[in-house]
Design a protein around this motif. Structure first.
Motif, PDB file in Angstrom:
ATOM      1  N   GLN A 152      16.083  -5.544  -8.933  1.00 17.78           N
ATOM      2  CA  GLN A 152      17.205  -6.393  -9.060  1.00 17.78           C
ATOM      3  C   GLN A 152      16.726  -7.816  -9.653  1.00 17.78           C
ATOM      4  O   GLN A 152      16.226  -8.298  -9.958  1.00 17.78           O
ATOM      5  CB  GLN A 152      17.495  -6.325  -7.787  1.00 17.78           C
ATOM      6  CG  GLN A 152      18.384  -5.355  -7.186  1.00 17.78           C
ATOM      7  CD  GLN A 152      18.726  -5.243  -5.899  1.00 17.78           C
ATOM      8  OE1 GLN A 152      19.829  -5.514  -6.060  1.00 17.78           O
ATOM      9  NE2 GLN A 152      18.016  -4.920  -4.914  1.00 17.78           N
ATOM     10  N   ALA A 170      22.030  -6.661  -8.373  1.00 21.52           N
ATOM     11  CA  ALA A 170      21.701  -5.524  -9.485  1.00 21.52           C
ATOM     12  C   ALA A 170      22.406  -5.826 -10.746  1.00 21.52           C
ATOM     13  O   ALA A 170      23.064  -6.525 -10.850  1.00 21.52           O
ATOM     14  CB  ALA A 170      22.298  -3.645  -9.486  1.00 21.52           C
ATOM     15  N   PRO A 180      23.875  -0.592 -10.402  1.00 16.54           N
ATOM     16  CA  PRO A 180      23.515  -1.954 -11.682  1.00 16.54           C
ATOM     17  C   PRO A 180      24.000  -0.814 -12.914  1.00 16.54           C
ATOM     18  O   PRO A 180      23.766  -0.045 -12.897  1.00 16.54           O
ATOM     19  CB  PRO A 180      22.246  -1.039 -11.283  1.00 16.54           C
ATOM     20  CG  PRO A 180      20.974  -0.039 -10.155  1.00 16.54           C
ATOM     21  CD  PRO A 180      23.126  -0.188  -9.774  1.00 16.54           C
ATOM     22  N   GLU A 187      15.026   3.056 -11.232  1.00 15.64           N
ATOM     23  CA  GLU A 187      15.797   3.145  -9.596  1.00 15.64           C
ATOM     24  C   GLU A 187      15.610   3.838  -8.733  1.00 15.64           C
ATOM     25  O   GLU A 187      15.084   3.611  -7.382  1.00 15.64           O
ATOM     26  CB  GLU A 187      16.876   2.346 -10.279  1.00 15.64           C
ATOM     27  CG  GLU A 187      17.531   1.540 -10.576  1.00 15.64           C
ATOM     28  CD  GLU A 187      17.261   1.545 -12.448  1.00 15.64           C
ATOM     29  OE1 GLU A 187      17.418   0.642 -13.015  1.00 15.64           O
ATOM     30  OE2 GLU A 187      17.162   2.183 -12.880  1.00 15.64           O
ATOM     31  N   VAL A 261      21.146  -1.386  -0.517  1.00 17.47           N
ATOM     32  CA  VAL A 261      20.363  -1.138  -1.524  1.00 17.47           C
ATOM     33  C   VAL A 261      20.167   0.660  -1.612  1.00 17.47           C
ATOM     34  O   VAL A 261      21.372   1.268  -2.425  1.00 17.47           O
ATOM     35  CB  VAL A 261      19.345  -1.794  -2.513  1.00 17.47           C
ATOM     36  CG1 VAL A 261      18.708  -1.410  -3.923  1.00 17.47           C
ATOM     37  CG2 VAL A 261      19.917  -3.218  -2.356  1.00 17.47           C
ATOM     38  N   TRP A 265      23.005   2.693  -4.274  1.00 23.04           N
ATOM     39  CA  TRP A 265      22.036   3.647  -5.010  1.00 23.04           C
ATOM     40  C   TRP A 265      21.961   5.131  -5.018  1.00 23.04           C
ATOM     41  O   TRP A 265      21.775   5.811  -5.564  1.00 23.04           O
ATOM     42  CB  TRP A 265      20.283   2.914  -5.471  1.00 23.04           C
ATOM     43  CG  TRP A 265      20.920   0.882  -6.223  1.00 23.04           C
ATOM     44  CD1 TRP A 265      21.958   0.634  -6.080  1.00 23.04           C
ATOM     45  CD2 TRP A 265      19.463   0.470  -7.096  1.00 23.04           C
ATOM     46  NE1 TRP A 265      21.197  -0.549  -6.012  1.00 23.04           N
ATOM     47  CE2 TRP A 265      20.318  -0.171  -6.683  1.00 23.04           C
ATOM     48  CE3 TRP A 265      18.119   1.198  -7.123  1.00 23.04           C
ATOM     49  CZ2 TRP A 265      19.610  -1.861  -7.375  1.00 23.04           C
ATOM     50  CZ3 TRP A 265      17.706  -0.270  -6.876  1.00 23.04           C
ATOM     51  CH2 TRP A 265      18.355  -1.285  -7.825  1.00 23.04           C
TER      52      TRP A 265
END
Length: 415
Positions: A152, A170, A180, A187, A261, A265
């Motif tokens: 990131q 991100a 992101p 990732e 995160v 994600w």
């Protein structure tokens, strides 16, 4: 990490032109080419983890990993050999710590002409920082997701905007807790959940080690209340996910930021409980190997054991916590071997009836790009319309390479 990507891509491109390993049927421990075809391959990161495996393999009667030593070009200079049992059914390598070391070592293994790994089960196992919400010192976690949480932008917290909760945000976004829009491809990885669940049952058979000193440090978390109940209990086996970062972070703010995160994600389905330095690198290599038909990504198990908490108990600063011996290291390395051996033994004992043919995934497996086919339930979706990179038409593959394999609307930026 970027230097690894260039090197690894070039190496696998060479394999593409030369052709993957022969498609001959794999026998128990080898094939007619003379290559070793282990049923299980243990991936450790540094010597204390290796020692935990070595000891428990012998004590359990599963085999002695010192019986055969094989030099493999490209492995770590510190750990230049693969170790195997006498019958070659189980092998082990020590990759070296951090993402670059892990990637280089596993790439050397996958490209080695000495092994046929197409039916091999990979047990990626190491010690880790542990989230006190989910587990404890000596606890064992088997993961479905591994997340490269530090991939990131980063601002020093003393310079971040007032409305930021963390200095991490991100790529391609303007603040924390957003998905992101610029993707590198490493990732998030998702492994075979059905296999993870079988491994979980095997690992539960292990008699896990504990210590009075470890219990003493655990007790400090009682003041934190019910949220940290898992931290105060003895070691057990749990299902939760692993965060990868070369930075050895510690503290409540960073740990909670990476919890978020993980949730964002994985589209709300992942639960961060272990922190590691290598797993995304290892899985990226295995994905690339699977594209070439060198390994089966459906046969990957990710296991971590808690050696230290990722955040402090009440009334202890993050710095004090990081500098204090929490007395979890020894029980973590021991339990890595104890739980891991049960998984390996289960694979060996069930080979003919279950594991030779494999355990069919019921979930998506692979990277955030959909490189192996199927549709990820996280990220922007398959970049090959579900076909996978190897099956994509040549024209589509050329288009993917031309746009950096990130999607047509993404602009690559270097900062």
């Amino acid at each position: 990490m970027r230097s690894f990507s260039c090197w690894a891509a070039a190496a696998l491109q060479l394999v593409h032109y030369l052709g993957p390993a022969t498609a001959a049927a794999v026998h128990h421990h080898g094939n007619h080419t003379g290559r070793i075809a282990p049923k299980a391959f243990i991936i450790s990161m540094f010597e204390p983890e290796t020692d935990g495996w070595m000891t428990n393999m012998v004590e359990s009667g599963t085999g002695n990993l010192t019986d055969i030593k094989i030099d493999v070009p490209g492995l770590s200079m510190l750990y230049p050999q693969v170790a195997c049992t006498a019958d070659k059914s189980v092998c082990q390598l020590t990759a070296g710590e951090s993402e670059i070391n892990a990637a280089a070592s596993i790439m050397a293994l996958v490209l080695s002409h000495k092994f046929d790994l197409r039916q091999t089960y990979f047990v990626v196992g190491g010690i880790a920082g542990v989230n006190p919400k989910y587990s404890t010192l000596g606890g064992v976690a088997l993961s479905r997701y591994v997340i490269q949480v530090a991939l990131q932008y980063e601002l020093d917290v003393r310079e971040m905007p007032d409305n930021f909760s963390t200095g991490y945000f991100a790529y391609g976004t303007k603040g924390p807790n957003q998905y992101p829009s610029t993707l590198y491809g490493t990732e998030v990885f998702e492994v075979n959940e059905a296999l993870r669940d079988v491994a979980y049952k095997f690992a539960q058979k292990a008699k896990l080690a504990d210590s009075a000193a470890g219990a003493e440090y655990r007790a400090k978390y009682k003041e934190a209340g019910a949220e940290y109940t898992a931290a105060t209990e003895g070691p057990s086996v749990v299902k939760c996910d692993t965060a990868t970062s070369d930075v050895y972070y510690s503290g409540t703010l960073l740990s909670e930021a990476f919890e978020k995160v993980t949730r964002v994600w994985t589209n709300g389905t992942g639960d961060y409980c272990m922190s590691a330095q290598e797993d995304n690198a290892v899985l990226e290599v295995l994905v690339r190997g699977a594209i070439q038909g060198l390994v089966d990504f459906g046969r990957v198990i990710v296991m971590r054991t808690g050696s230290d908490f990722d955040r402090p108990p009440p009334n202890v600063t993050s710095y004090q916590h990081l500098m204090t011996d929490q007395n979890g290291f020894e029980i973590a390395t021991t339990n890595l071997g104890r739980a891991g051996v049960e998984i390996v033994r289960g694979i060996l004992q069930g080979w003919e009836y279950t594991f030779r043919k494999g355990i069919k995934p019921t979930n998506y497996i692979g990277d955030i790009f959909g490189s192996l086919g199927g549709q990820p339930n996280f990220g922007p979706g398959s970049q090959t319309n579900g076909t996978g990179y190897a099956a994509a038409p040549k024209q589509a593959r050329a288009q993917l390479r031309a746009r950096g394999y990130r999607g047509p609307s993404v602009v690559r930026r270097r900062i």
